[in-house]
Design a protein around this motif. Structure first.
Motif, short mmCIF file in Angstrom:
data_model
loop_
_atom_site.label_atom_id
_atom_site.label_comp_id
_atom_site.label_asym_id
_atom_site.label_seq_id
_atom_site.Cartn_x
_atom_site.Cartn_y
_atom_site.Cartn_z
N UNK A 209 2.62 12.63 0.04
CA UNK A 209 2.31 12.76 1.46
C UNK A 209 0.81 12.98 1.66
N UNK A 210 0.22 13.73 0.74
CA UNK A 210 -1.22 13.97 0.82
C UNK A 210 -2.00 12.67 0.64
N UNK A 211 -1.58 11.85 -0.31
CA UNK A 211 -2.24 10.57 -0.54
C UNK A 211 -2.12 9.65 0.68
N UNK A 212 -0.94 9.66 1.30
CA UNK A 212 -0.73 8.85 2.51
C UNK A 212 -1.67 9.30 3.62
N UNK A 213 -1.81 10.61 3.77
CA UNK A 213 -2.69 11.15 4.81
C UNK A 213 -4.13 10.74 4.58
N UNK A 214 -4.49 10.56 3.32
CA UNK A 214 -5.86 10.14 2.97
C UNK A 214 -6.02 8.63 2.98
N UNK A 215 -4.91 7.91 3.27
CA UNK A 215 -4.97 6.45 3.31
C UNK A 215 -4.99 5.82 1.93
N UNK A 216 -4.45 6.54 0.94
CA UNK A 216 -4.44 6.04 -0.44
C UNK A 216 -3.02 5.67 -0.85
N UNK A 218 0.41 5.57 -3.13
CA UNK A 218 1.13 6.67 -3.79
C UNK A 218 1.29 6.45 -5.29
N UNK A 219 0.61 5.45 -5.83
CA UNK A 219 0.70 5.22 -7.27
C UNK A 219 -0.48 5.84 -8.02
N UNK A 220 -1.29 6.62 -7.34
CA UNK A 220 -2.43 7.28 -7.99
C UNK A 220 -1.92 8.30 -9.00
N UNK A 221 -2.72 8.55 -10.01
CA UNK A 221 -2.35 9.49 -11.07
C UNK A 221 -2.05 10.87 -10.51
N UNK A 222 -2.69 11.22 -9.40
CA UNK A 222 -2.52 12.53 -8.75
C UNK A 222 -1.06 12.84 -8.45
#
Length: 275
Positions: A209-216, A218-222
């Motif tokens: 959800x955090x990645x979506x909020x940042x416009x990134x 969801x497959x990031x290593x994070x």
């Protein structure tokens, strides 16, 4: 001919209320030479007597915000003796409130000042939480009442702010496998360190959800579940070395976790939990 008047404001606190009301009342009179003299922190009859000795020599009025019964009665008595009008600002308000609440006021001097001091302590704690958020400066660890440690998205920052509003100075330190934990952590009383963990599925959900909020994406290593498990394992190793209490925040509200931390602090440091 313009007349002169001196208003003596007596208070068991700083006297701002009495002075403001005095000036507001004087503003209703267009001419004259008026002066307001404030006498804060009145705690003894001797102080009051000195003021009356001064006031008797000129046209004057005594206005006071004093709640101690003995001192109030002394002012009333001396006002009659010296023929100086006295105005009690507090008693009418206290009587009205008492009639509704049906119990007596504390009649303790300086309570509002203590409330102000509490407010400023809270502001100081909030500023501390901001300054030492997310491991910005490890020197905050030494100065803090509480240190929160955990991997990203384990509620460290919101918990820091919530506890700051309870007057705790909180530093929080992110635990990242690639970054050694600061030495200051291992020098801190471990009863003041709180380890925060969460289950990997919950963290995965939060991080996506955090990645979506940042416009990134969801497959990031994070947000990778294996990466999260690695971080959790590392954080548990550090917490074991610290010997600190560990709280699983997976399904806890901030208020619930904060309550557990406050109870832990009280058990270990009593009601006075600040350094």
């Amino acid at each position: 001919m313009d007349k002169s008047l001196t208003i003596y404001v007596l208070s068991d606190s700083i006297g701002e209320t009495g002075e403001l009301l005095s000036r507001a009342a004087l503003s209703q009179f267009n001419s004259g030479r008026y002066e307001v003299r404030r006498f804060p922190f009145i705690t003894a009859e001797e102080q009051i007597m000195e003021i009356f000795e001064e006031a008797k020599n000129e046209p004057s009025v005594i206005i006071y915000t004093i709640v101690i019964e003995k001192l109030k009665n002394f002012i009333t008595f001396k006002g009659h003796e010296f023929n100086i009008p006295t105005v009690d600002l507090m008693t009418p308000a206290l009587n009205a409130i008492e009639s509704v609440l049906d119990y007596q006021p504390k009649r303790e001097s300086g309570l509002i000042r203590r409330l102000d001091e509490n407010y400023f302590r809270k502001v100081e704690a909030v500023e501390f939480a901001v300054k030492y958020d997310d491991g910005k400066d490890p020197r905050g660890i030494k100065k803090s009442d509480v240190v929160l440690v955990g991997i990203s998205r384990t509620s460290k920052t919101p918990l820091s702010m919530y506890l700051a509003h309870k007057n705790f100075k909180v530093a929080n330190v992110p635990l990242v496998p690639e970054v050694p934990a600061p030495n200051e952590l291992f020098q801190k009383d471990n009863k003041r360190i709180i380890g925060l963990i969460a289950n990997s599925a919950k963290l995965n959900e939060i991080r996506q959800e955090r990645l979506k909020a940042l416009g990134l994406g969801n497959n990031a290593n994070y947000a990778n579940i294996d990466r999260i498990n690695l971080e959790l394992e590392y954080s548990r190793e550090i917490m074991d070395k610290l010997g600190c209490i560990v709280i699983d925040v997976s399904y806890k509200a901030i208020e619930e976790t904060a309550g557990l931390i406050i109870e832990h602090m009280k058990r270990n440091f009593g009601e006075k939990v600040f350094q």
